[in-house]
Design a protein around this motif. Sequence first.
Motif, PDB file in Angstrom:
ATOM      1  N   ARG A  87       0.924  -1.099   0.104  1.00 36.23           N
ATOM      2  CA  ARG A  87      -0.015  -0.030   0.024  1.00 36.23           C
ATOM      3  C   ARG A  87       0.872   1.216   0.069  1.00 36.23           C
ATOM      4  N   ILE A  88       1.974   1.257   0.414  1.00 34.57           N
ATOM      5  CA  ILE A  88       2.797   2.274   0.568  1.00 34.57           C
ATOM      6  C   ILE A  88       3.000   2.700  -1.027  1.00 34.57           C
ATOM      7  N   PHE A  89       3.032   1.823  -1.828  1.00 35.73           N
ATOM      8  CA  PHE A  89       3.357   2.194  -3.327  1.00 35.73           C
ATOM      9  C   PHE A  89       1.967   2.710  -4.014  1.00 35.73           C
ATOM     10  N   TYR A  90       0.877   2.734  -3.455  1.00 35.39           N
ATOM     11  CA  TYR A  90      -0.258   2.953  -4.119  1.00 35.39           C
ATOM     12  C   TYR A  90      -0.535   4.306  -3.993  1.00 35.39           C
ATOM     13  N   PRO A  91      -0.829   4.931  -4.920  1.00 30.38           N
ATOM     14  CA  PRO A  91      -1.417   6.517  -5.240  1.00 30.38           C
ATOM     15  C   PRO A  91      -2.763   6.719  -4.647  1.00 30.38           C
ATOM     16  N   ASP A  92      -3.149   7.865  -4.103  1.00 29.69           N
ATOM     17  CA  ASP A  92      -4.556   8.085  -3.789  1.00 29.69           C
ATOM     18  C   ASP A  92      -5.454   8.273  -5.047  1.00 29.69           C
ATOM     19  N   MET A  93      -4.637   8.735  -6.047  1.00 29.80           N
ATOM     20  CA  MET A  93      -5.279   9.291  -7.496  1.00 29.80           C
ATOM     21  C   MET A  93      -4.449   8.763  -8.456  1.00 29.80           C
ATOM     22  N   TYR A  94      -5.159   8.367  -9.548  1.00 28.59           N
ATOM     23  CA  TYR A  94      -4.364   7.730 -10.807  1.00 28.59           C
ATOM     24  C   TYR A  94      -5.048   8.545 -12.078  1.00 28.59           C
ATOM     25  N   VAL A  95      -4.199   9.252 -12.565  1.00 30.36           N
ATOM     26  CA  VAL A  95      -4.973  10.044 -13.924  1.00 30.36           C
ATOM     27  C   VAL A  95      -3.921  10.101 -15.061  1.00 30.36           C
ATOM     28  N   PRO A  96      -4.653  10.111 -16.244  1.00 32.78           N
ATOM     29  CA  PRO A  96      -3.963  10.063 -17.468  1.00 32.78           C
ATOM     30  C   PRO A  96      -2.932  11.111 -17.796  1.00 32.78           C
ATOM     31  N   SER A  97      -3.200  12.427 -17.099  1.00 29.08           N
ATOM     32  CA  SER A  97      -2.416  13.414 -17.114  1.00 29.08           C
ATOM     33  C   SER A  97      -2.557  14.494 -16.349  1.00 29.08           C
ATOM     34  N   ILE A  98      -1.605  15.340 -15.975  1.00 30.26           N
ATOM     35  CA  ILE A  98      -1.809  16.197 -14.924  1.00 30.26           C
ATOM     36  C   ILE A  98      -3.063  17.022 -15.129  1.00 30.26           C
ATOM     37  N   ASP A 124      -5.789  16.171 -16.100  1.00 35.54           N
ATOM     38  CA  ASP A 124      -6.998  15.959 -15.582  1.00 35.54           C
ATOM     39  C   ASP A 124      -7.145  16.073 -14.215  1.00 35.54           C
ATOM     40  N   ILE A 125      -6.402  16.320 -13.554  1.00 40.95           N
ATOM     41  CA  ILE A 125      -6.526  16.888 -12.118  1.00 40.95           C
ATOM     42  C   ILE A 125      -7.427  17.918 -11.730  1.00 40.95           C
ATOM     43  N   ASN A 126      -8.294  17.861 -11.064  1.00 39.39           N
ATOM     44  CA  ASN A 126      -9.517  18.783 -10.884  1.00 39.39           C
ATOM     45  C   ASN A 126      -9.109  19.692  -9.639  1.00 39.39           C
ATOM     46  N   PRO A 127      -8.835  20.851  -9.695  1.00 43.23           N
ATOM     47  CA  PRO A 127      -8.448  21.508  -8.466  1.00 43.23           C
ATOM     48  C   PRO A 127      -9.362  21.550  -7.325  1.00 43.23           C
ATOM     49  N   ASP A 128     -10.576  21.644  -7.995  1.00 42.59           N
ATOM     50  CA  ASP A 128     -11.667  21.486  -6.824  1.00 42.59           C
ATOM     51  C   ASP A 128     -11.590  20.211  -5.852  1.00 42.59           C
TER      52      ASP A 128
END
Length: 180
Positions: free
Chosen positions: A3-14, A16-20
């Motif tokens: 689990r230490i290697f798992y991200p909280d979120m995985y997205v195709p590209s930066i 795709d990150i929603n600031p909200d």
Amino acid sequence: MLRIFYPDMYVPSILDINPDELRKHGINTVLLDLDNTIVPRDRDSFSPEIKSWLKGMLERGFKLCIVSNNSTARVNKLARPLNIPCVVRAIKPMPGAFRRALGLLNTTAAETAVVGDQIFTDIWGGNRLGMFTVLVVPMPGKEFWGTKLVNRRLEKLLLARISRLVSHKDKQYYVRRKKG
Ligand SMILES: [Mg+2]
């Protein structure tokens, strides 16, 4: 254990990150990896899309810092025009550089996200300090030979597991909670 290697979120590209969404998690600071996260390793300028994403984040009041294992000259050349501070030669996943970045921005791990394309540097490093971690699919481009040889092979095995855990919520890509 993994689990230490798992991200909280995985997205195709930066992009795709929603600031909200980050705000909902109490995030007001983003530590960005450089190579193959916001710029291909063999380029020395940001694409217009990345530039406007970075500017948008700053305008929304997010604090940004580039934390890169790469050299001073390259990182500064890219970051200076946008007025984004940098911590270079970071030796991620060691915590020193991340802590320096938090100090530089006067913020805490609890309100900070780490965004990067590598599990064994960016995600592992961020998780170790209890930060919110976002894994992005690497931009196409050249890679450091050591990365290709060791990290990417092991990553493949982990990515298969992570991909199975991803659920979509509000068009974001959450990995099922890794804690608990
Ligand atoms: Mg990278």
